[in-house]
Scaffold this active site. Structure first.
Site, PDB file in Angstrom:
ATOM      1  CE1 TYR A   1      44.640 115.184  61.000  1.00  0.00           C
ATOM      2  CE2 TYR A   1      44.743 113.226  59.361  1.00  0.00           C
ATOM      3  CZ  TYR A   1      43.900 114.429  60.087  1.00  0.00           C
ATOM      4  OH  TYR A   1      42.839 114.914  59.719  1.00  0.00           O
TER       5      TYR A   1
ATOM      6  CE1 TYR B   1      40.653 111.938  60.215  1.00  0.00           C
ATOM      7  CE2 TYR B   1      39.600 111.314  58.301  1.00  0.00           C
ATOM      8  CZ  TYR B   1      40.558 112.178  59.032  1.00  0.00           C
ATOM      9  OH  TYR B   1      41.313 113.164  58.276  1.00  0.00           O
TER      10      TYR B   1
ATOM     11  CE  LYS C   1      35.109 113.095  63.585  1.00  0.00           C
ATOM     12  NZ  LYS C   1      35.133 112.765  62.336  1.00  0.00           N
TER      13      LYS C   1
ATOM     14  CG  HIS D   1      41.195 111.100  50.745  1.00  0.00           C
ATOM     15  ND1 HIS D   1      42.249 111.838  51.457  1.00  0.00           N
ATOM     16  CD2 HIS D   1      41.336 111.551  49.236  1.00  0.00           C
ATOM     17  CE1 HIS D   1      42.768 112.582  50.677  1.00  0.00           C
ATOM     18  NE2 HIS D   1      42.209 112.407  49.395  1.00  0.00           N
TER      19      HIS D   1
ATOM     20  N   PRO E   1      41.007 120.977  65.091  1.00  0.00           N
ATOM     21  CG  PRO E   1      42.495 122.126  63.755  1.00  0.00           C
ATOM     22  CD  PRO E   1      41.926 122.207  65.007  1.00  0.00           C
TER      23      PRO E   1
END
Length: 389
Positions: free
Chosen positions: A200, A384, A296, A72, A292
């Site tokens: 998200y 990220y 991580k 991704h 979550p």
């Protein structure tokens, strides 16, 4: 029985550490209180940082990951219907890989079994002895008989509720914790994902996440109160709630289907300090937990394993304890940065019961800033994909 390193816990961190040690010729034994089937049945995260992928390749278990993992280049944040893509590749030159933790665990289990390295599943009443001295031991019951293993070091990879951290004298450890007033209700379904990258979403009704395990299996989450019951959520209710929390174009692409698994996970931030006690070293969830939201958890466990493996390799190959002495400080420095990132993402995307109108305006301003600042987006992207080891 004697070995060089006893690893308590056969989750991904324990198995990964064992595989890396074995490839360096360092003897190790893994003890796990649950069955192998139980360990594999646990549904967990699936976003791997490039550092984690590199470590799995170093362990010799990267072939299926390379074939089946989904690279991704970015992900999307949504706030009150507005979408903002975070271009990971463009901002950092890196990408993440979607590959389920269950698959990682299976690959590591298969490699350990193929090598014939010792593992004891369903090891009961594990006890740690003399880890503050020069000759630690671990005792346990297996198939009705009591056993004891003498070793050089003990690696506590047995999770938040494991025996290793609980064996540390109370005065020798300090803990820091934030328990969040909500959980994630997750549903797994054999349907194509709603988007080709993770979404998200924050909405007036709460948080939602559209994720996936493959091109044909989707993983969805919605924020729920801590006292919510899974039984109260039919599949239809779940998908209706998910669709009203994500932007319209995402909602239209959500394909419902019968759930394969449905569960509620509470959210907490937790760190134990230090991570070393004599010849006992904590790694992964035994030493820290993150919500979550920032993807991580598994990745932090992998970075702990990296530091601990390098320290043990240095001890045996170079007769140096420098890495062992530095382990806790090096690992915790990275842990706290990940805790900060996960906390900030959780604050941005979730509804808190006690939040005021002021708090909501701050969250909106934070999202506005992300949409208008390349520097802010770069910071999110850098965290990220994972900070360097």
């Amino acid at each position: 029985m004697r070995t060089q390193v006893v690893i308590v816990g056969a989750g991904p961190s324990g198995l990964l550490l064992g595989q890396l040690l074995s490839r360096q010729g360092i003897d190790n034994v893994i003890l796990e209180r649950k069955s192998a089937d139980y360990v594999l049945s646990r549904i967990r995260a699936g976003v791997l940082e490039p550092g984690t992928v590199d470590l799995l390749n170093e362990a010799g278990v990267g072939q299926r990951l390379a074939e089946e993992g989904l690279p991704h280049d970015g992900f999307s944040l949504a706030f009150e219907g507005r979408l903002q893509r975070v271009d990971l590749k463009g901002l950092t030159g890196k990408q993440v890989t979607v590959y389920g933790q269950t698959e990682v665990t299976q690959d590591l289990m298969d490699a350990r079994q193929a090598a014939g390295t010792a593992s004891f599943y369903e090891a009961e009443d594990v006890q740690l002895h003399d880890f503050e001295g020069a000759s630690p031991r671990v005792s346990f019951t297996f198939e009705g008989r009591r056993h004891e293993i003498a070793c050089d070091f003990i690696a506590g990879c047995d999770g938040f509720h494991g025996i290793c951290r609980a064996s540390v004298p109370a005065g020798a450890i300090e803990t820091f914790e934030r328990v969040y007033p909500f959980g994630w209700l997750g549903l797994l379904v054999d349907q194509p994902p709603a988007a080709h990258e993770l979404v998200y979403a924050s909405s007036p009704f709460g948080f939602a996440l559209c994720s996936m395990r493959s091109q044909t299996r989707s993983r969805y989450y919605v924020q729920v109160p801590l006292d919510e019951k899974v039984e109260a959520w039919s599949d239809q209710r779940f998908f209706d709630e998910l669709r009203r929390r994500v932007p319209e174009e995402v909602a239209a692409a959500v394909t419902a289907g019968p759930s394969l698994e449905k569960s509620i996970a509470p959210l907490r931030s937790f760190v134990a300090e230090p991570l070393r006690f004599g010849r006992l070293f904590l790694a992964g969830d035994a030493g820290h937990i993150v919500p979550p939201t920032g993807a991580k958890g598994l990745n932090l466990a992998a970075s702990d394993v990296h530091y601990l493996f390098e320290a043990l390799r240095e001890h045996y190959a170079e007769h140096s304890n420098a890495g062992l002495d530095a382990y806790s400080g090096r690992a915790l420095a990275r842990v706290w940065k990940a805790v900060r990132f996960s906390w900030s993402m959780t604050n941005l995307l979730h509804l808190f019961p006690e939040a005021s109108a002021f708090d909501q305006r701050i969250r909106r301003a934070e999202f506005d800033y992300l949409t208008q600042s390349q520097a802010a987006l770069t910071s999110v992207a850098e965290n990220y994909v994972g900070l360097p080891y």
